[in-house]
Design a protein around this motif. Structure first.
Motif, PDB file in Angstrom:
ATOM      1  N   SER B 105     -79.763  61.424 -29.273  1.00 64.23           N
ATOM      2  CA  SER B 105     -79.870  61.353 -30.729  1.00 64.23           C
ATOM      3  C   SER B 105     -81.188  61.927 -31.211  1.00 64.23           C
ATOM      4  O   SER B 105     -82.155  62.015 -30.456  1.00 64.23           O
ATOM      5  N   PHE B 106     -81.203  62.302 -32.476  1.00 67.19           N
ATOM      6  CA  PHE B 106     -82.437  62.755 -33.102  1.00 67.19           C
ATOM      7  C   PHE B 106     -82.698  61.918 -34.352  1.00 67.19           C
ATOM      8  O   PHE B 106     -81.822  61.779 -35.206  1.00 67.19           O
ATOM      9  N   PHE B 107     -83.907  61.373 -34.438  1.00 64.51           N
ATOM     10  CA  PHE B 107     -84.273  60.523 -35.566  1.00 64.51           C
ATOM     11  C   PHE B 107     -85.481  61.090 -36.311  1.00 64.51           C
ATOM     12  O   PHE B 107     -86.372  61.693 -35.711  1.00 64.51           O
ATOM     13  N   ALA B 144     -87.294  55.161 -30.386  1.00 64.32           N
ATOM     14  CA  ALA B 144     -87.485  56.179 -31.422  1.00 64.32           C
ATOM     15  C   ALA B 144     -88.472  55.702 -32.479  1.00 64.32           C
ATOM     16  O   ALA B 144     -89.338  56.458 -32.924  1.00 64.32           O
ATOM     17  N   ALA B 145     -88.351  54.430 -32.859  1.00 65.30           N
ATOM     18  CA  ALA B 145     -89.247  53.882 -33.874  1.00 65.30           C
ATOM     19  C   ALA B 145     -90.707  53.969 -33.418  1.00 65.30           C
ATOM     20  O   ALA B 145     -91.596  54.310 -34.198  1.00 65.30           O
ATOM     21  N   LYS B 146     -90.933  53.689 -32.154  1.00 65.25           N
ATOM     22  CA  LYS B 146     -92.294  53.745 -31.598  1.00 65.25           C
ATOM     23  C   LYS B 146     -92.872  55.155 -31.712  1.00 65.25           C
ATOM     24  O   LYS B 146     -94.019  55.344 -32.116  1.00 65.25           O
ATOM     25  N   LEU B 193     -91.596  66.777 -36.052  1.00 63.33           N
ATOM     26  CA  LEU B 193     -90.294  66.725 -36.721  1.00 63.33           C
ATOM     27  C   LEU B 193     -89.676  65.336 -36.645  1.00 63.33           C
ATOM     28  O   LEU B 193     -89.222  64.794 -37.645  1.00 63.33           O
ATOM     29  N   GLY B 194     -89.668  64.752 -35.426  1.00 65.41           N
ATOM     30  CA  GLY B 194     -89.018  63.450 -35.269  1.00 65.41           C
ATOM     31  C   GLY B 194     -88.961  63.074 -33.801  1.00 65.41           C
ATOM     32  O   GLY B 194     -89.775  63.524 -33.016  1.00 65.41           O
ATOM     33  N   ALA B 195     -87.982  62.246 -33.455  1.00 66.21           N
ATOM     34  CA  ALA B 195     -87.885  61.742 -32.090  1.00 66.21           C
ATOM     35  C   ALA B 195     -86.507  62.004 -31.496  1.00 66.21           C
ATOM     36  O   ALA B 195     -85.493  61.791 -32.149  1.00 66.21           O
ATOM     37  N   ILE B 196     -86.495  62.489 -30.252  1.00 65.15           N
ATOM     38  CA  ILE B 196     -85.262  62.648 -29.489  1.00 65.15           C
ATOM     39  C   ILE B 196     -85.121  61.434 -28.566  1.00 65.15           C
ATOM     40  O   ILE B 196     -86.091  61.054 -27.905  1.00 65.15           O
ATOM     41  N   THR B 197     -83.939  60.845 -28.566  1.00 65.16           N
ATOM     42  CA  THR B 197     -83.728  59.657 -27.748  1.00 65.16           C
ATOM     43  C   THR B 197     -82.488  59.798 -26.873  1.00 65.16           C
ATOM     44  O   THR B 197     -81.451  60.277 -27.333  1.00 65.16           O
ATOM     45  N   ILE B 198     -82.618  59.375 -25.617  1.00 70.05           N
ATOM     46  CA  ILE B 198     -81.472  59.257 -24.720  1.00 70.05           C
ATOM     47  C   ILE B 198     -81.271  57.770 -24.426  1.00 70.05           C
ATOM     48  O   ILE B 198     -82.228  57.080 -24.063  1.00 70.05           O
ATOM     49  N   THR B 199     -80.060  57.295 -24.624  1.00 68.62           N
ATOM     50  CA  THR B 199     -79.784  55.867 -24.478  1.00 68.62           C
ATOM     51  C   THR B 199     -78.657  55.631 -23.474  1.00 68.62           C
ATOM     52  O   THR B 199     -77.670  56.366 -23.453  1.00 68.62           O
ATOM     53  N   GLY B 200     -78.825  54.603 -22.661  1.00 68.62           N
ATOM     54  CA  GLY B 200     -77.774  54.251 -21.698  1.00 68.62           C
ATOM     55  C   GLY B 200     -77.886  52.799 -21.279  1.00 68.62           C
ATOM     56  O   GLY B 200     -78.714  52.045 -21.813  1.00 68.62           O
TER      57      GLY B 200
END
Lengths: 232, 232
Positions: B105-107, B144-146, B193-200
């Motif tokens: 995701s991108f936030f 992502a918030a961090k 720009l923002g944050a890229i997140t990988i979640t699992g």
DNA sequence: CTGTGTGTTTTATTAAATGAAATACATTTC
DNA sequence: GAAATGTATTTCATTTAATAAAACACACAG
């Protein structure tokens, strides 16, 4: 929303007026343009723009141009979850498109524009069609605009007949090669929701065919509890 | 946007404050709730709500509840056309998801929330994940918030290390079964720009694996001219 | 370096926003 | 069915913020 409101009183309204200046055609505007389009003083516009940027409804590029910001995406996502009838519409719209082998869309009125809330692209031959969320000012006409106007401002002279007929056929109003038929859509309780439109090539569609489509719309929409056609 | 701003001066800001009260969790609010959430007087809120309804940014149900309106969809559609980097992100995000077989995701930060602007769902096993456009307040944490906080408010004590590391791993912050790694994303010119997140799933992902993902993010993002990791 | 088109700040004046109270309108309770 | 409760809406004197003109700043072009 392209039409400029004459006497907007109140800062909130002025702020929303600024947002309404942005369109698919001109998604990036600078202070000078926004001031001109909205009729607001430069200083007034600037103050409103600053807050809109702070809250994420607009973004300011390094070159000074403003454009819509991510907060709109946030609100749009919430809109989709609440707008229960939009999700109920997706199935019948898909069915209609399959049966007539043409693009089917659903529009609502928002101020002086028609906004596309749902659409089936499966039979889209041309990249002409606008996307979901896109809006077009009423002034540019089209069958959907006629239906929306008739049912939201019935005092209009032309409206009576359009309501009476339960459909409206337009040819070449937006693009000379396209013809459309639009019908009003009502909730079970009779409240007006918006306009369903089927669009295709003028050469393929005579009035009799287009009128026949209204029956298909009525059938499919009835299956989800909607009513389409002449109000009862 | 859930955090309540203390001293909003100006009607425009108060109006936007009202909009910010709506969330995915509470997409329908009545006057009483809106007044309480925003801290505005009933009468004040009512006036602002009226204009927001007129302009289509809110809708009012027959039962009196307010919810986001179609104008937000219009603005979101324009946002997508201008936000050139969002479209540039879609390809690399898809590639990352394919390689790690997890949701990417991108936030971005919008006020005090993180808003999801792009996401690849192809490896989504659980309906837990939020949709594009959805937002979550910073207070609820998450990797992502961090990242977003560190790069938009660097004066924070914790921020220095997060910026230095170039990534942040979170476990069970939002949901105890999930773990995430997030990295900052920069434009070619170094702008954030923002944050890229990988979640699992937590059980599948040790810290070494998650840290390894940052390399994949960096590779794929570089292919579209983005930079991810420690700022240079 | 002068002119032109921008964006931005300042400030006295003017106009609109405020909120407490009154009213209206349901729905519930006894 | 009447009183009580919770909610939405309107009103209006007071206060507060928005306004717009002008001055300023800044970039770029000729």
């Amino acid at each position: 929303m392209t039409e400029i409101k004459k006497n907007p009183i109140g800062v909130l309204e002025r702020g929303l007026l600024l947002l309404s200046c942005f369109t698919q055609q001109s998604p990036r505007l600078q202070l000078r343009e926004l001031s001109a389009l909205s009729g607001l003083d430069k200083a007034t516009a600037l103050r409103a723009l600053k807050t809109l940027v702070i809250w994420g409804y607009l973004e300011k590029s390094p070159d000074g141009a403003y454009s819509p910001g991510p907060s709109n995406l946030r609100m749009a996502a919430i809109f989709k979850t609440t707008s229960n009838f939009v999700s109920r519409l997706e199935a019948p719209i898909g069915n209609i498109s399959r049966r007539v082998e043409l693009t089917t869309s659903f529009f609502v009125r928002s101020n002086n524009d028609r906004v596309c809330l749902a659409r089936d692209f499966s039979h889209q031959d041309f990249r002409y069609f606008i996307d979901v969320g896109a809006s077009v000012p009423f002034s540019e006409g089209g069958a959907a605009a006629k239906i929306l106007l008739a049912h939201t401002e019935p005092e209009n002279a032309e409206s009576a007949k359009i309501i009476e007929d339960g459909f409206y056929i337009s040819r070449g109003e937006l693009n000379k090669h396209f013809a459309s038929v639009a019908t009003p859509l009502f909730e079970t309780d009779g409240s007006f929701l918006g306009a369903i439109t089927i669009t295709g090539m003028t050469v393929d569609l005579d009035d009799h065919t287009l009128k026949g489509f209204t029956k298909i719309i009525r059938e499919e929409m009835a299956s989800m509890g909607f009513f389409s056609g002449q109000p009862r």
